[in-house]
Scaffold this motif. Structure first.
Motif, mmCIF file in Angstrom:
data_model
loop_
_atom_site.group_PDB
_atom_site.id
_atom_site.type_symbol
_atom_site.label_atom_id
_atom_site.label_comp_id
_atom_site.label_asym_id
_atom_site.label_seq_id
_atom_site.Cartn_x
_atom_site.Cartn_y
_atom_site.Cartn_z
ATOM 1 N N TRP A 141 -0.969 4.745 16.055
ATOM 2 C CA TRP A 141 -0.806 3.516 16.524
ATOM 3 C C TRP A 141 -2.101 2.591 16.291
ATOM 4 O O TRP A 141 -1.887 1.652 16.758
ATOM 5 C CB TRP A 141 -0.630 3.819 18.119
ATOM 6 N N GLU B 256 -1.275 -0.854 14.937
ATOM 7 C CA GLU B 256 -0.444 -1.835 15.550
ATOM 8 C C GLU B 256 -1.119 -2.189 16.936
ATOM 9 O O GLU B 256 -0.578 -3.137 17.689
ATOM 10 C CB GLU B 256 0.865 -1.047 15.643
ATOM 11 N N ALA C 210 1.208 -4.021 9.865
ATOM 12 C CA ALA C 210 1.243 -4.714 10.974
ATOM 13 C C ALA C 210 2.316 -5.631 10.854
ATOM 14 O O ALA C 210 3.069 -5.953 11.848
ATOM 15 C CB ALA C 210 -0.173 -5.315 11.276
ATOM 16 N N ALA D 15 5.764 -4.213 11.169
ATOM 17 C CA ALA D 15 5.936 -4.180 12.791
ATOM 18 C C ALA D 15 6.362 -5.377 13.349
ATOM 19 O O ALA D 15 7.500 -5.364 14.224
ATOM 20 C CB ALA D 15 4.704 -3.495 13.434
#
Ligand SMILES: C[S@@+](CC[C@H](N)C(=O)[O-])C[C@H]1O[C@@H](n2cnc3c(N)ncnc32)[C@H](O)[C@@H]1O
Length: 520
Positions: free
Chosen positions: A159, A162, A208, A211
């Motif tokens: 993670w 993000e 990113a 996402a």
């Protein structure tokens, strides 16, 4: 964000998506730990099961239906979730589940039995430190020795890229108006504009930007619950193991089944490099970097009594496996996290014939597939790889299906009601199969096809005609590759395909799974 006292900062004005998670099945959890040499729970006897933060209880209700001897409890502090869960269980006629409208902090004041299983999905990363502590206390006080815990969470390092995007989104929401879902929608548009405006973070981290793109494609309430709680925290797996040690539990395997097989998830060089590290924690952390995991489904066992690490063989050989769909569709190539793996055609051919008979223990399957110069350890390894890839599945019961004579009927009133609801609500539903010990998905058209086939439309032509008429009468929307089918010709052709699928694949599968039965 509205934060009434009981919600502890957790989003409550947007109910959660009602999703089903097959990994929460007791049979699935038993398989995950058996792979790692840990004793599974005995499902042949009455057992107890608790889900914490159950949402609408979709998974708990299906599992209660699939394990009538189990006593299921489901807890959530959102009254709308608990009310919805109670209503659904009653509508399906599933009585072995109790819903508790309670916070984790208050749950121990209720009169609850000790549990064989305590599961929580999509909860631990999204609640406060106080709630996490309460969860560990529940596990400490209520899990039986040898009992299993399923705990999923967002993890690091997956993670890392993000997490700042979520922080930005959370900040953007603060200046928007409306309920949480509306504010999330407005903030998301701003985020999309920003990510397309040469912000260096997004060019430095294409993942990113990708996402941000993906957020607009998922359901809106997912975004709200994933990102907009005041608490949201990804964890390192080694820290979770430390926290769970407080509750006297130790890691026993992963319910993401492929994660139990390093060969399927980690490059050989990475495995060798990690293997050279001095401590188990260092090795585990290095493997997390090797996989770049962002979500884990860890299974823990209570105390040394349940954990007698040894060769996986004794428990694994008794684990039951089966095929949820049509065994003829088991391919000789399957996808695993590291890529495709290929099995010998003749092995897969024999496996397809075997799985048509029904579910069986790994030991029985290995014996039946033996000979032809095959090595038993390799057969077992192949079977576990096929389970990890989803071509086979952990089942609860060895069950040989028979399908010859007619007429047939749904196995229970619950199955009948769920089929009716899938059609009426035009939504996918899960049929609880005692053989699989899990939910079997049926789409509205499949539910209609089964209902019509069981009512006598058992030739392809007859069933296709009834299906086409039903789709029109019920105004079911049929979308293929993102396009809604409208013309008569398209619908007729779709109905023929759906009828063939129902008669060739679905009905035989439901017979094997004990969801449709032949009287007498
Ligand atoms: C992200 S949702 C997951 C729901 C469900 N387990 C799933 O995965 O579909 C988290 C759930 O935990 C509940 N929850 C959050 N904090 C809680 C607390 N302190 N006590 C009880 N329930 C809580 C929420 O109401 C919500 O239904």
């Amino acid at each position: 964000m509205s934060t009434p006292g009981w919600s502890q900062g957790y989003v409550t004005d947007t109910t959660y998506t009602d999703r089903f998670f097959r990994e929460l099945s007791p049979a699935w959890l038993n398989y995950a730990v058996a792979l790692n040499g840990v004793r599974p729970r005995d499902l042949g006897r009455p057992f107890t099961y608790l889900e914490l933060g159950c949402g609408f209880g979709v998974s708990a209700i299906v599992n209660a239906g699939a394990f009538p001897r189990g006593e299921f409890h489901a807890c959530d502090f959102n009254p709308a979730h608990i009310e919805g869960g109670r209503r659904q269980a009653a509508a399906f006629g599933i009585g072995n589940i109790q819903f508790h409208e309670s916070s984790f902090q208050q749950l121990l004041s209720l009169d609850l039995p000790p549990f064989d299983f305590i599961v929580l999905h999509g909860v631990y990363s999204w609640v406060s430190a106080g709630a996490r502590q309460a969860i560990r206390r529940i596990i400490h006080e209520k899990l039986k020795p040898g009992g299993l815990v399923y705990l999923s969470y967002n993890c690091l390092p997956g993670w890392a890229i993000e997490a700042p995007v979520r922080r930005l989104l959370l900040e953007l929401v603060t200046s928007e108006g409306g309920d949480t879902a509306q504010r999330a929608g407005q903030a998301l548009s701003q985020l999309q504009q920003l990510s397309a405006s040469h912000l260096r973070y997004f060019s430095a981290h294409p993942a990113a930007a990708a996402a941000v793109d993906s957020y607009s494609k998922g359901p809106g309430n997912y975004l709200v619950h994933e990102f907009l709680n005041q608490t949201w925290e990804p964890f390192y797996s080694i820290d979770i193991a430390d926290e769970m040690a407080e509750a006297e539990t130790i890691y026993a395997g992963s319910a993401t089944l492929a994660d139990n097989h390093e060969a399927l998830t980690v490059h050989e060089q990475a495995a060798v490099a990690a293997g050279k590290l001095k401590t188990a924690r260092q090795r585990q952390l290095a493997i997390d970097f090797a996989v770049n995991r962002r979500f884990r489904r860890d299974v823990f066992v209570r105390g040394a009594a349940g954990h007698e690490p040894r060769e996986a063989a004794p428990y694994l050989s008794e684990a039951v496996i089966g095929c949820l769909g049509n065994p003829d569709r088991i391919g000789s190539k399957v996808q695993v996290p590291r890529g495709m793996i290929t099995f010998q055609e003749d092995f897969i051919g024999d496996l397809r014939s075997l799985m048509k008979r029904g579910s069986m223990t790994i030991q029985e399957a290995a014996a039946a597939l033996g000979g032809h110069g095959r090595n038993e350890a390799e057969i077992v390894r192949n079977l576990t790889f096929l389970v990890a890839a989803g071509a086979l599945m952990p089942f609860a019961q060895a069950r040989q299906g028979s399908h010859t004579a007619k007429p047939r009927r749904p196995a229970s009133e619950t199955v009948e009601r769920i089929l009716a609801q899938a059609v009426e609500h035009s939504a996918q539903r899960m049929l609880p199969s005692e053989a699989a010990g899990n939910g079997v998905p049926v789409s509205p058209v499949e539910a209609l096809a089964i209902t019509e086939a069981l009512a006598g439309a058992d030739t392809e032509a007859m069933l296709a005609a009834r299906l086409e008429a039903g789709i029109r009468r019920l105004d079911l929307k049929i979308t293929v590759e993102g396009r809604e089918l409208r013309s008569g010709e398209e619908l007729a052709s779709y109905a023929r395909g759906a009828a063939r699928n129902a008669l060739e694949d679905l009905l035989p599968a439901l017979l094997r799974l004990g969801l449709v039965v032949e009287p007498g």
